[in-house]
Design a protein around this motif. Structure first.
Motif, mmCIF file in Angstrom:
data_model
loop_
_atom_site.group_PDB
_atom_site.id
_atom_site.type_symbol
_atom_site.label_atom_id
_atom_site.label_comp_id
_atom_site.label_asym_id
_atom_site.label_seq_id
_atom_site.Cartn_x
_atom_site.Cartn_y
_atom_site.Cartn_z
ATOM 1 N N GLN A 219 4.760 -4.526 58.112
ATOM 2 C CA GLN A 219 3.924 -3.463 57.569
ATOM 3 C C GLN A 219 4.632 -2.842 56.379
ATOM 4 O OE1 GLN A 219 2.761 -0.449 60.404
ATOM 5 N NE2 GLN A 219 1.445 0.627 58.962
ATOM 6 N N ILE A 226 3.541 4.772 57.485
ATOM 7 C CA ILE A 226 4.258 3.968 58.476
ATOM 8 C C ILE A 226 4.409 4.731 59.787
ATOM 9 C CG2 ILE A 226 6.472 2.871 59.019
ATOM 10 C CD1 ILE A 226 4.922 1.306 56.982
ATOM 11 N N VAL A 235 6.133 -1.851 65.257
ATOM 12 C CA VAL A 235 6.341 -0.767 64.296
ATOM 13 C C VAL A 235 6.337 0.578 65.004
ATOM 14 C CG1 VAL A 235 5.458 0.356 62.224
ATOM 15 C CG2 VAL A 235 5.318 -2.129 62.439
#
Length: 385
Positions: A219, A226, A235
């Motif tokens: 990503q 994020i 993530v």
């Protein structure tokens, strides 16, 4: 697509010949000039390999690398307009501060007067004025790091590459240097590419983060993107703490988990699609049991300085982590509240490209629907008039 990117990777692969290990798998990205980029990942993820390929310290197995529009696959290290700050700083111990910083200028045969001017200017930028005659062995870790940065910027490169340069510093000094590095990059306007495995460091310093895992970019986005919108479980767990539970996306803005239905802000998925639900610990608020959306029993509590870290279990056996400035009591039953925007929905095994395409299509549908509704309203108004 970035206009005139300063660095561009096109389908870059790196395979180690000795064991056939794929270190980088089809890497594509573009970096704008004058921004602070971070390559974030665990050890062995491939982040330092990307840095070394940009620097020319390592060749790509396939694919193309461009610097300011020029393909540099075959350009030698000393001809690339980049400079690397290594983890161990790579300073020359037998030379003083001035000579260490001046070293790249002397290689380019810059005049002595210009070298003097640039070195003193670089020393001022890193707050080491007056240290030019100091021996490297007499410097602290933070001072050596500043010398390495001064040497990197004195040549006025297009790109500065930083390979975990803060990892050897203690926590207090590391935090101070994060502020200084960020301020210096903004002042110079030079593109910085920073490698780290420290999530907090990446979030604090970056304009844009690339999260890398097993040789692939999982990503990319701003620190806020994020953190607030992790694309998958990796993530979500790698960037900060997360509560992750399985759920069902009943409809746009409506998700079911823990046997209950909750309003959400995500959409664009199939009806009754299995999903994973993420709620960050700091987004859970303590309340009375009969006032909470979830009811849990406190099992553990630790004081972390700025907050209490509370672990609690709900009636289904699901464990929840809560970060709160309020203290709880181990063994008590409490309620947990959260807002719709605190719920993030992740599709199972969705790639970044699929995520971007879904969001783009969903936004287009929302805009189109809004346009239709507005047109109907305007027509109704016209008829009334």
């Amino acid at each position: 697509m970035t206009t005139n990117p300063i660095i561009q990777f096109k389908n870059v692969k790196k395979i180690f010949d000795d064991n056939g290990q794929v270190v980088l798998n089809d890497i594509n990205f573009e970096l704008e000039s004058g921004k602070f980029y971070t390559l974030l990942g665990a050890s062995g993820s491939g982040k330092s390999t990307i840095l070394n390929i940009i620097a020319g310290l390592m060749d790509a197995t396939s694919g193309d690398i461009f610097l300011d529009g020029e393909r540099i696959n075959d350009v030698p290290i000393n001809k690339r307009d980049v400079h690397t700050v290594f983890q161990n700083y790579a300073l020359l111990p037998h030379k003083n501060v001035f000579d260490n910083i001046a070293f790249p200028l002397k290689i380019r045969k810059i005049s002595k007067a210009e070298i003097d001017r640039r070195v003193l200017e670089a020393l001022k930028m890193v707050r080491l004025t007056g240290f030019e005659h100091r021996r490297i062995q007499k410097l602290s870790g933070g001072q050596r790091q500043r010398v390495a940065i001064a040497r990197a910027i004195v040549n006025r490169p297009k790109v500065v590459l930083l390979d975990e340069p803060l990892s050897a510093l203690d926590l207090k000094l590391r935090t101070e240097m994060q502020y200084e590095l960020r301020a210096l990059q903004q002042k110079l306007g030079i593109t910085f590419v920073f490698v780290t495995h420290d999530q907090e460091e990446a979030l604090a310093m970056s304009d844009w983060i690339f999260v890398i895992n097993e040789g692939e970019i999982v990503q990319s986005g701003t620190p806020v993107d994020i953190y607030d919108e992790p694309i998958n479980r990796f993530v979500a767990t790698f960037i900060g703490e997360s509560n992750i539970v399985t759920g069902i996306m009943l409809d746009d803005y409506l998700v079911e988990f823990n046997g209950k239905q909750f309003e959400a802000v995500d959409g664009g998925m199939k009806k009754n699609e299995p999903v994973e639900v993420v709620i960050r610990p700091e987004d859970l608020q303590l309340t009375l049991p009969d006032e909470g959306k979830l009811v849990v029993k406190v099992t553990t509590q630790l004081f972390r300085g700025v907050h209490y870290e509370i672990i609690a279990v709900d009636e289904l056996g699901q464990e929840w982590m809560i970060h709160s400035t309020r203290q709880a009591i181990v063994g008590e039953v409490i309620g947990l509240n959260f807002e719709p925007e605190d719920i993030h929905i992740m599709r199972l095994n969705e790639t970044e490209a699929e995520f971007d395409a879904r969001i783009e299509e969903y936004v287009e549908d929302e805009v189109a629907e809004a346009g239709i509704i507005n047109a109907i309203r305007e027509e109704e108004v016209d008829q009334e008039v």
